[in-house]
Design a protein around this motif. Sequence first.
Motif, mmCIF file in Angstrom:
data_model
loop_
_atom_site.group_PDB
_atom_site.id
_atom_site.type_symbol
_atom_site.label_atom_id
_atom_site.label_comp_id
_atom_site.label_asym_id
_atom_site.label_seq_id
_atom_site.Cartn_x
_atom_site.Cartn_y
_atom_site.Cartn_z
ATOM 1 N N GLU A 22 19.604 37.203 29.421
ATOM 2 C CA GLU A 22 18.190 37.037 29.090
ATOM 3 C C GLU A 22 17.473 38.378 28.989
ATOM 4 O O GLU A 22 16.602 38.561 28.137
ATOM 5 N N VAL A 23 17.843 39.328 29.836
ATOM 6 C CA VAL A 23 17.224 40.662 29.779
ATOM 7 C C VAL A 23 18.039 41.618 28.909
ATOM 8 O O VAL A 23 17.879 42.826 28.972
ATOM 9 N N ARG A 24 18.906 41.045 28.104
ATOM 10 C CA ARG A 24 19.692 41.769 27.114
ATOM 11 C C ARG A 24 20.628 42.824 27.728
ATOM 12 O O ARG A 24 20.677 43.967 27.297
ATOM 13 N N LEU A 25 21.380 42.368 28.736
ATOM 14 C CA LEU A 25 22.408 43.183 29.372
ATOM 15 C C LEU A 25 23.728 42.407 29.377
ATOM 16 O O LEU A 25 24.301 42.107 30.418
ATOM 17 N N PRO A 26 24.241 42.075 28.176
ATOM 18 C CA PRO A 26 25.413 41.203 28.106
ATOM 19 C C PRO A 26 26.690 41.817 28.673
ATOM 20 O O PRO A 26 27.529 41.097 29.209
ATOM 21 N N THR A 27 26.853 43.117 28.571
ATOM 22 C CA THR A 27 28.062 43.743 29.101
ATOM 23 C C THR A 27 28.075 43.661 30.618
ATOM 24 O O THR A 27 29.094 43.310 31.212
ATOM 25 N N ILE A 28 26.944 43.959 31.240
ATOM 26 C CA ILE A 28 26.867 43.815 32.695
ATOM 27 C C ILE A 28 27.087 42.351 33.066
ATOM 28 O O ILE A 28 27.805 42.054 34.025
ATOM 29 N N GLY A 29 26.521 41.439 32.296
ATOM 30 C CA GLY A 29 26.713 40.018 32.548
ATOM 31 C C GLY A 29 28.169 39.602 32.518
ATOM 32 O O GLY A 29 28.609 38.763 33.298
ATOM 33 N N ALA A 30 28.925 40.218 31.632
ATOM 34 C CA ALA A 30 30.341 39.877 31.503
ATOM 35 C C ALA A 30 31.208 40.564 32.556
ATOM 36 O O ALA A 30 32.261 40.044 32.924
ATOM 37 N N MET A 31 30.767 41.715 33.053
ATOM 38 C CA MET A 31 31.638 42.526 33.903
ATOM 39 C C MET A 31 31.218 42.627 35.363
ATOM 40 O O MET A 31 31.974 43.137 36.181
ATOM 41 N N TRP A 32 30.031 42.148 35.712
ATOM 42 C CA TRP A 32 29.521 42.382 37.057
ATOM 43 C C TRP A 32 30.433 41.841 38.145
ATOM 44 O O TRP A 32 30.629 42.461 39.173
ATOM 45 N N SER A 33 31.020 40.683 37.905
ATOM 46 C CA SER A 33 31.809 40.039 38.952
ATOM 47 C C SER A 33 33.023 40.881 39.353
ATOM 48 O O SER A 33 33.262 41.117 40.538
ATOM 49 N N SER A 34 33.769 41.356 38.372
ATOM 50 C CA SER A 34 34.955 42.148 38.711
ATOM 51 C C SER A 34 34.571 43.476 39.356
ATOM 52 O O SER A 34 35.249 43.956 40.265
ATOM 53 N N PHE A 35 33.466 44.049 38.916
ATOM 54 C CA PHE A 35 33.050 45.320 39.508
ATOM 55 C C PHE A 35 32.447 45.143 40.894
ATOM 56 O O PHE A 35 32.616 46.011 41.757
ATOM 57 N N THR A 36 31.762 44.030 41.160
ATOM 58 C CA THR A 36 31.250 43.828 42.514
ATOM 59 C C THR A 36 32.394 43.568 43.489
ATOM 60 O O THR A 36 32.348 44.028 44.630
ATOM 61 N N GLU A 37 33.431 42.871 43.029
ATOM 62 C CA GLU A 37 34.606 42.664 43.881
ATOM 63 C C GLU A 37 35.252 44.007 44.215
ATOM 64 O O GLU A 37 35.612 44.263 45.365
ATOM 65 N N ARG A 38 35.400 44.863 43.207
ATOM 66 C CA ARG A 38 35.992 46.183 43.429
ATOM 67 C C ARG A 38 35.113 47.015 44.363
ATOM 68 O O ARG A 38 35.608 47.683 45.273
ATOM 69 N N ALA A 39 33.802 46.971 44.142
ATOM 70 C CA ALA A 39 32.873 47.722 44.976
ATOM 71 C C ALA A 39 32.965 47.254 46.432
ATOM 72 O O ALA A 39 32.968 48.082 47.354
ATOM 73 N N ASP A 40 33.052 45.955 46.647
ATOM 74 C CA ASP A 40 33.195 45.434 48.000
ATOM 75 C C ASP A 40 34.501 45.902 48.639
ATOM 76 O O ASP A 40 34.533 46.325 49.791
ATOM 77 N N ARG A 41 35.571 45.832 47.863
ATOM 78 C CA ARG A 41 36.891 46.226 48.359
ATOM 79 C C ARG A 41 36.940 47.712 48.712
ATOM 80 O O ARG A 41 37.517 48.106 49.722
ATOM 81 N N GLU A 42 36.338 48.536 47.859
ATOM 82 C CA GLU A 42 36.428 49.985 48.015
ATOM 83 C C GLU A 42 35.230 50.596 48.741
ATOM 84 O O GLU A 42 35.172 51.807 48.924
ATOM 85 N N GLY A 43 34.269 49.766 49.129
ATOM 86 C CA GLY A 43 33.133 50.252 49.888
ATOM 87 C C GLY A 43 32.168 51.137 49.106
ATOM 88 O O GLY A 43 31.598 52.076 49.651
ATOM 89 N N TRP A 44 31.974 50.820 47.823
ATOM 90 C CA TRP A 44 31.049 51.609 47.002
ATOM 91 C C TRP A 44 29.623 51.444 47.510
ATOM 92 O O TRP A 44 29.215 50.337 47.863
#
Length: 73
Positions: A22-44
Amino acid sequence: MNDRISDTITVDTARLPLLLNEVRLPTIGAMWSSFTERADREGWPAARLLATLTELELAERAQRGIVTLTGGG
């Protein structure tokens, strides 16, 4: 952001792809889940996650612009 406002905001992560689109961020919309999992795992730190997702969004926009300009598909 005002602390009072940020304290009352809750995010339903199931709706996040829709909200990001809706706020025109389709790439983040498609990729946020995998990157948040990685961030949680690696403590970003949160800032690193946000910067990474934003850089990906901008790179994808640039790529789409190149495709548009060259008449690609």
